[in-house]
Structure formats: structure tokens, C-alpha cells
Design an enzyme around this catalytic site. Structure first.
Site, short mmCIF file in Angstrom:
data_model
loop_
_atom_site.label_atom_id
_atom_site.label_comp_id
_atom_site.label_asym_id
_atom_site.label_seq_id
_atom_site.Cartn_x
_atom_site.Cartn_y
_atom_site.Cartn_z
N GLU A 110 23.27 -15.41 -55.54
CA GLU A 110 23.30 -16.83 -55.20
C GLU A 110 23.47 -17.64 -56.48
O GLU A 110 23.34 -18.86 -56.47
CB GLU A 110 22.04 -17.23 -54.43
CG GLU A 110 20.75 -16.91 -55.12
CD GLU A 110 19.54 -17.15 -54.22
OE1 GLU A 110 19.31 -18.31 -53.88
OE2 GLU A 110 18.85 -16.17 -53.89
N CYS A 145 18.52 -15.15 -51.06
CA CYS A 145 17.99 -13.86 -51.55
C CYS A 145 18.32 -12.70 -50.62
O CYS A 145 18.03 -11.55 -50.95
CB CYS A 145 16.48 -13.96 -51.74
SG CYS A 145 16.01 -15.29 -52.83
N THR A 194 8.04 -19.96 -61.13
CA THR A 194 8.56 -18.89 -60.27
C THR A 194 10.03 -18.58 -60.59
O THR A 194 10.79 -18.18 -59.73
CB THR A 194 8.39 -19.22 -58.76
OG1 THR A 194 9.17 -20.39 -58.43
CG2 THR A 194 6.95 -19.48 -58.41
N SER A 240 8.92 -23.76 -47.60
CA SER A 240 9.63 -22.48 -47.76
C SER A 240 8.69 -21.29 -47.54
O SER A 240 9.10 -20.25 -47.03
CB SER A 240 10.31 -22.39 -49.13
OG SER A 240 9.38 -22.16 -50.17
N HIS A 258 10.22 -8.95 -50.02
CA HIS A 258 10.89 -9.86 -50.97
C HIS A 258 9.79 -10.58 -51.75
O HIS A 258 8.83 -11.09 -51.17
CB HIS A 258 11.77 -10.86 -50.21
CG HIS A 258 12.24 -11.99 -51.07
ND1 HIS A 258 12.95 -11.78 -52.23
CD2 HIS A 258 12.09 -13.35 -50.98
CE1 HIS A 258 13.23 -12.94 -52.80
NE2 HIS A 258 12.70 -13.91 -52.07
N LYS A 309 0.50 -12.70 -49.23
CA LYS A 309 0.42 -13.52 -48.01
C LYS A 309 1.20 -12.84 -46.88
O LYS A 309 0.77 -12.83 -45.73
CB LYS A 309 1.07 -14.89 -48.25
CG LYS A 309 0.28 -15.88 -49.08
CD LYS A 309 1.15 -17.15 -49.21
CE LYS A 309 0.69 -18.08 -50.30
NZ LYS A 309 -0.43 -18.93 -49.94
N ASN A 360 10.95 -13.99 -60.27
CA ASN A 360 11.86 -13.93 -59.12
C ASN A 360 13.27 -13.59 -59.60
O ASN A 360 13.80 -14.26 -60.49
CB ASN A 360 11.88 -15.29 -58.40
CG ASN A 360 12.52 -15.20 -57.01
OD1 ASN A 360 13.00 -14.15 -56.60
ND2 ASN A 360 12.50 -16.30 -56.28
N SER A 420 16.51 -17.57 -47.93
CA SER A 420 16.32 -18.93 -47.44
C SER A 420 17.56 -19.39 -46.69
O SER A 420 18.67 -18.94 -46.94
CB SER A 420 16.05 -19.87 -48.61
OG SER A 420 14.78 -19.59 -49.14
N1 CAA Z 1 -7.00 -20.16 -60.13
C1 CAA Z 1 -6.56 -19.37 -59.10
N2 CAA Z 1 -5.75 -19.82 -58.10
C2 CAA Z 1 -5.37 -21.12 -58.14
C3 CAA Z 1 -5.81 -22.01 -59.17
C4 CAA Z 1 -6.65 -21.47 -60.19
N3 CAA Z 1 -7.09 -22.22 -61.21
N4 CAA Z 1 -5.26 -23.21 -58.92
C5 CAA Z 1 -4.51 -23.11 -57.79
N5 CAA Z 1 -4.57 -21.84 -57.32
C6 CAA Z 1 -3.89 -21.26 -56.16
C7 CAA Z 1 -3.82 -22.18 -54.95
O1 CAA Z 1 -5.04 -22.15 -54.21
C8 CAA Z 1 -2.65 -21.60 -54.20
O2 CAA Z 1 -3.05 -20.43 -53.53
P1 CAA Z 1 -2.66 -20.23 -51.96
O3 CAA Z 1 -1.14 -20.21 -51.92
O4 CAA Z 1 -3.27 -18.93 -51.62
O5 CAA Z 1 -3.21 -21.40 -51.23
C9 CAA Z 1 -1.71 -21.13 -55.34
O6 CAA Z 1 -2.52 -21.09 -56.52
C10 CAA Z 1 -0.53 -22.07 -55.57
O7 CAA Z 1 -1.04 -23.38 -55.70
P2 CAA Z 1 -0.26 -24.63 -55.09
O8 CAA Z 1 0.14 -24.33 -53.69
O9 CAA Z 1 -1.08 -25.84 -55.33
O10 CAA Z 1 1.02 -24.63 -56.05
P3 CAA Z 1 2.23 -25.60 -56.09
O11 CAA Z 1 2.03 -26.80 -55.23
O12 CAA Z 1 2.49 -25.84 -57.53
O13 CAA Z 1 3.46 -24.76 -55.44
C11 CAA Z 1 4.96 -23.06 -54.78
C12 CAA Z 1 3.53 -23.37 -55.27
C13 CAA Z 1 5.23 -23.82 -53.49
C14 CAA Z 1 5.07 -21.57 -54.50
C15 CAA Z 1 5.97 -23.49 -55.89
O14 CAA Z 1 5.78 -22.70 -57.03
C16 CAA Z 1 7.44 -23.38 -55.47
O15 CAA Z 1 8.00 -24.30 -54.89
N6 CAA Z 1 8.11 -22.19 -55.78
C17 CAA Z 1 9.51 -21.97 -55.41
C18 CAA Z 1 9.69 -21.71 -53.92
C19 CAA Z 1 9.31 -20.31 -53.49
O16 CAA Z 1 9.20 -19.38 -54.27
N7 CAA Z 1 9.12 -20.14 -52.16
C20 CAA Z 1 8.77 -18.86 -51.60
C21 CAA Z 1 9.29 -18.70 -50.19
S1 CAA Z 1 11.06 -18.96 -50.13
C22 CAA Z 1 11.75 -17.51 -50.72
O17 CAA Z 1 11.12 -16.49 -50.76
C23 CAA Z 1 13.15 -17.55 -51.21
C24 CAA Z 1 13.12 -17.52 -52.70
O18 CAA Z 1 13.17 -16.45 -53.30
C25 CAA Z 1 13.00 -18.78 -53.41
#
Ligand code: CAA
Length: 417
Positions: A87, A119, A162, A211, A259, A268, A301, A334
């Protein structure tokens, strides 16, 4: 034809390429004012691979392809189909696969193309290659399928921790020495806007939390489709597998490779899958998932290659003898398309892949400091405006991207040095 007579088709050799540079996520956390625990435990990632400017999707794919051919002792002339799933392509028309064909010296009688579906792209290539072999269209030849990508989000965005870059190459054959794949596949597709990259942008756009939900919905759809097919086949006696000894359906898999956009997503996913089976405790993570996350946690990733990096990690790092055991595979792209399928680890497979030295390769990456990391990411924005560089930064043994001359991408050939 009975179940036992069906020809085995699957993975014969594997190759991995990662760029020479990496960023420790503790450094990124300090620079962004974030608790390191959020990245290390919350996302389940320790480092992310960063490509230098003479590395692109083509060089990563070519390097992984070369390693897969060498690992399997396979003559390039035995490859009759080359598919590169990506991609992060380098051209709107010319496929990455054509550059790779040239760099690897593959036959001119080889069918060569690129696939795109986020992906899922490499899985689209893999499933088509397996069917090409099963149909007998391969005429005794093997397929080379490569997932290669540079995962790039904007600096200081939630997606930044990521990122990653790398490629995984797979030789598929009718006498697989690593994993024989089953024909049964559960598929799920849904038109969603969870993650995409508009034509005008080098950075991905993502609705991050949405996502995660889309990934889990797709896992559920694909897994339920697979499970229903398997249960129907078992009820009609079309499969040799006995289910009586398993408390939950997924107990039949010694391991499941998911993945991995980041390590925690696989955690998860596994919890969700076990929940679908009725196992609310989901205590099987350590044996069914953890070994497949050793490399992804350090590389980040790599989009199309991520599932297959997890598979490589599983085969190389799982201390158990997996020969003859069934494993599950889950691919998510996605947009979206997802598949769940399975395979059987072949005798001697783990010893074969362990000799590839992947752990050492990943460990040997040079650790970046934040200023150099940001400089590289900013410079990559204009990478295709880079004039042709006659001098190769990374040495002459591998293909390097030399920039553009008269609209033509230039590469140093791995053979000419
Ligand atoms: N110690 C331990 N854990 C902590 C912490 C700390 N001090 N602070 C926060 N955390 C935990 C949170 O509780 C949360 O855990 P859960 O998911 O179990 O609830 C985790 O850390 C992440 O915290 P947030 O959700 O607050 O993080 P964020 O808002 O910054 O976003 C994300 C996380 C959405 C994954 C972001 O990194 C993102 O957008 N990534 C890109 C998208 C992605 O990878 N999506 C995956 C599905 S899509 C796909 O698979 C296709 C692809 O390849 C992209």
C-alpha cells in the site's frame, strides 16, 4: 478424492528484510511527553523500523525476495508467478513487482503484478497464488509473494508510535517445507473508512479508535465464516479433524498469527476471538499468541507483511515442537477485507527458519536519536524529487534506491554492487 489424497500446497521458504535503522519508543515517548508505559505496554511495541533515504518499498521487497530464494535453495527460473502486495507503491502504473523481477533476475516467462488492498494486499496475492498452484496452472513452477511497505503517519500524531517498515517474502509450492495451507478460508469485507492514504499524501490518514473496532468486527466476520465451514465439513465427514477433544473451537490451533498493526492489537484480537468461542477467561494468550509477537514488537507495523512477520516469529521463536500442529492465520486490510484460514506446520520447518538469523538481523539495527529520526521523516516527504545519487550509502551488496533521473527511478543492482 478423499481428504488425505488432496495435494498439499503452501509455504516453502520465507525471507525477511528490515531497514538498517530503528527508533526506541522510550525515546519517542520522552520527546512527546508521554509515559513510556503507554507505548511499551499500552500499544505493545518497543521499537519501530525507519528506512534511510536509499531504501524504499522496492529495495525492501527485493531483499526479502532474495533471502527467501536463498533460504529455500530455489533457482530464480523456478518462479512462475511474482506478486508484490503493497500500500506504499512507488508509481501509479509500474508495479513494484516489475522492479523486483529485474533486481532478482527472475524469468521473463514469469507472471508479474502488484496487489493493493491496504494490509490485506499480500494475502490477496497469497490466496491467488495458492489457487494458481492448486488449479495446476503453475506448470510445476513456484510462486513468490512479497508484502513490502513503509508505514508512515505524521510526526506528533496518535499513529506516530505505530509506524514501521519492512518486507516478508514467501515462496509457495506444491511441496511446502514450512506450512501446508488448508483450502478452507473465512472471508469478510465491508466498505468502511477507517484508514486510508489519499493520492496526494505520503502519510496515512486514520480514524484510530474506529479502526480498532473495524479490525475486531472483521475478525469476527471472517472467523465465524471459517468456523461455520469447518463445522459443516466436520459434520459431513469431509475433514479428518476430530473436534471432540477440544473444549473451545480455537483450541485446535497450537497458535494463531494475527495481523499486527501494534502488539496490543493482536492481544485484543485474541481476547475477542476466544470470546466468540465462549471462553471469557481467554487464558491461552501465552502459548497461542506471544511467540508470534516477538519480531513485530521490535519492528513495528509493516502493513502487508505484518501477519507474515508474525508467522516468521512464531516459527522461529516458539520453543515448542509445532511439527504436524495446526495454526490459525488472520489477515486484515482496512477499507476493508479480512480472512481467517489455517495450515499445518511441516516437519523440520522450525529448524529451517531458525537458521535464517532473523533475531540477529533485527537486533543489529542502528538506534536513531530523535533529531535524526525527524530529519529522515521530513526528508522522505520529498524523496521522489531527490536527484539521482551515484554513490550508494548502504554499501553495494544489496539493491539501493538512487533517486530519480528523467522521471525514472534508479536502483543499484545487488549483483553489480
Ligand atoms: N501504561 C500502560 N498503558 C497505557 C498507559 C500507560 N502509562 N497509558 C495509556 N495506556 C493504554 C491505554 O489504556 C490503551 O489501552 P487499551 O487499548 O487496552 O484501552 C492504550 O494504551 C492506547 O491508549 P490510547 O487509546 O489512549 O492511545 P491513542 O489515543 O494515542 O491511540 C491508536 C491508539 C488508536 C492505536 C493510535 O496509535 C492509532 O491511530 N494507530 C494507527 C491505527 C491502527 O494501528 N489501527 C489498528 C487497526 S487498523 C489496522 O490494523 C490496519 C493497519 O495496519 C493500520
Amino acid at each position: 478424492m478423499t481428504h488425505a489424497d488432496k495435494p498439499q500446497v503452501g509455504l516453502d521458504a520465507l525471507g525477511i528484510a528490515v531497514p538498517s535503522l530503528t527508533l526506541e519508543l522510550t525515546k519517542l515517548a520522552a520527546a512527546r511527553g508521554v509515559e513510556p508505559g503507554k507505548f511499551l505496554d499500552g500499544l505493545g511495541v518497543t521499537r519501530m523500523s525507519i528506512p534511510p533515504l536509499d531504501e524504499d518499498t522496492v529495495t525492501l521487497a527485493a531483499r526479502a525476495g532474495k533471502q527467501a530464494l536463498e533460504q529455500g535453495g530455489i533457482d530464480p527460473n523456478d518462479i512462475g508467478l511474482l506478486v508484490v502486495g503493497t500500500e506504499t507503491a512507488v508509481d501509479h502504473s509500474k508495479p513494484v513487482a516489475s522492479y523486483v523481477q529485474g533486481l532478482l533476475g527472475l524469468s521473463k516467462a514469469c507472471r508479474v503484478f502488484e496487489t493493493k488492498h491496504a494490509c490485506y494486499g499480500a494475502t490477496a496475492g497469497l490466496q491467488n497464488a495458492l489457487d494458481w498452484i492448486r488449479a495446476g496452472s503453475n506448470d510445476g513452477k513456484k510462486a513468490l509473494v512479497i508484502g513490502a511497505d513503509i508505514a508512515r503517519y505524521g510526526l506528533k500524531t496518535p499513529g506516530e508510535p505505530t509506524q514501521g517498515a519492512g518486507a516478508v517474502a514467501m515462496v509457495l509450492s506444491e511441496a511446502p517445507r514450512l506450512v501446508a495451507f488448508d483450502r478452507m478460508v473465512g472471508t469478510y469485507a465491508n466498505d468502511v473508512l477507517d484508514f486510508w492514504r489519499p493520492l496526494y499524501s505520503k502519510d496515512a490518514v486514520v480514524d484510530g479508535h474506529y479502526s480498532v473496532g473495524c479490525y475486531l468486527d472483521a475478525l469476527e466476520g471472517a472467523y465465524r465464516a471459517y468456523r461455520e465451514k469447518a463445522e459443516r465439513a466436520s459434520a459431513t465427514g469431509a475433514t479428518a479433524t476430530s473436534d471432540a477433544k477440544h473444549a473451545f473451537f480455537s483450541d485446535r490451533f497450537a497458535a494463531i498469527a494475527y495481523h499486527v498493526p501494534y502488539g496490543k492489537m493482536a492481544t485484543k484480537a485474541h481476547r475477542h476471538l476466544r470470546g466468540i468461542d465462549g471462553d471469557s477467561a481467554a487464558t491461552t494468550y501465552a502459548e497461542q499468541v506471544a511467540p508470534s509477537l516477538v519480531y513485530p514488537r521490535q519492528v513495528g507495523n509493516i502493513y502487508t507483511g505484518s501477519l507474515y512477520l508474525a508467522l516468521a516469529s512464531l516459527l522461529a521463536e516458539d520453543p515448542r515442537d509445532l511439527a504436524g500442529q495446526s495454526i490459525g492465520m488472520f489477515s486484515y486490510g482496512s477499507g476493508s477485507c479480512a480472512e481467517f484460514w489455517s495450515g499445518t506446520v511441516q516437519l523440520g520447518a522450525q529448524a529451517r527458519v531458525r537458521s535464517s538469523g532473523w533475531a540477529k538481523l533485527i537486533e543489529s539495527q542502528r538506534r536513531l536519536e530523535m533529531p535524526e529520526y525527524e530529519e529522515i521523516l521530513n526528508a522522505r516527504e520529498a524523496i521522489d524529487n531527490r536527484p539521482h545519487q551515484p554513490h550508494v550509502e548502504g554499501g553495494g551488496a544489496e539493491a539501493r534506491y538512487l533517486g530519480v533521473q528523467e522521471h525514472r527511478r534508479m536502483y543499484s543492482s545487488p549483483t553489480s554492487g
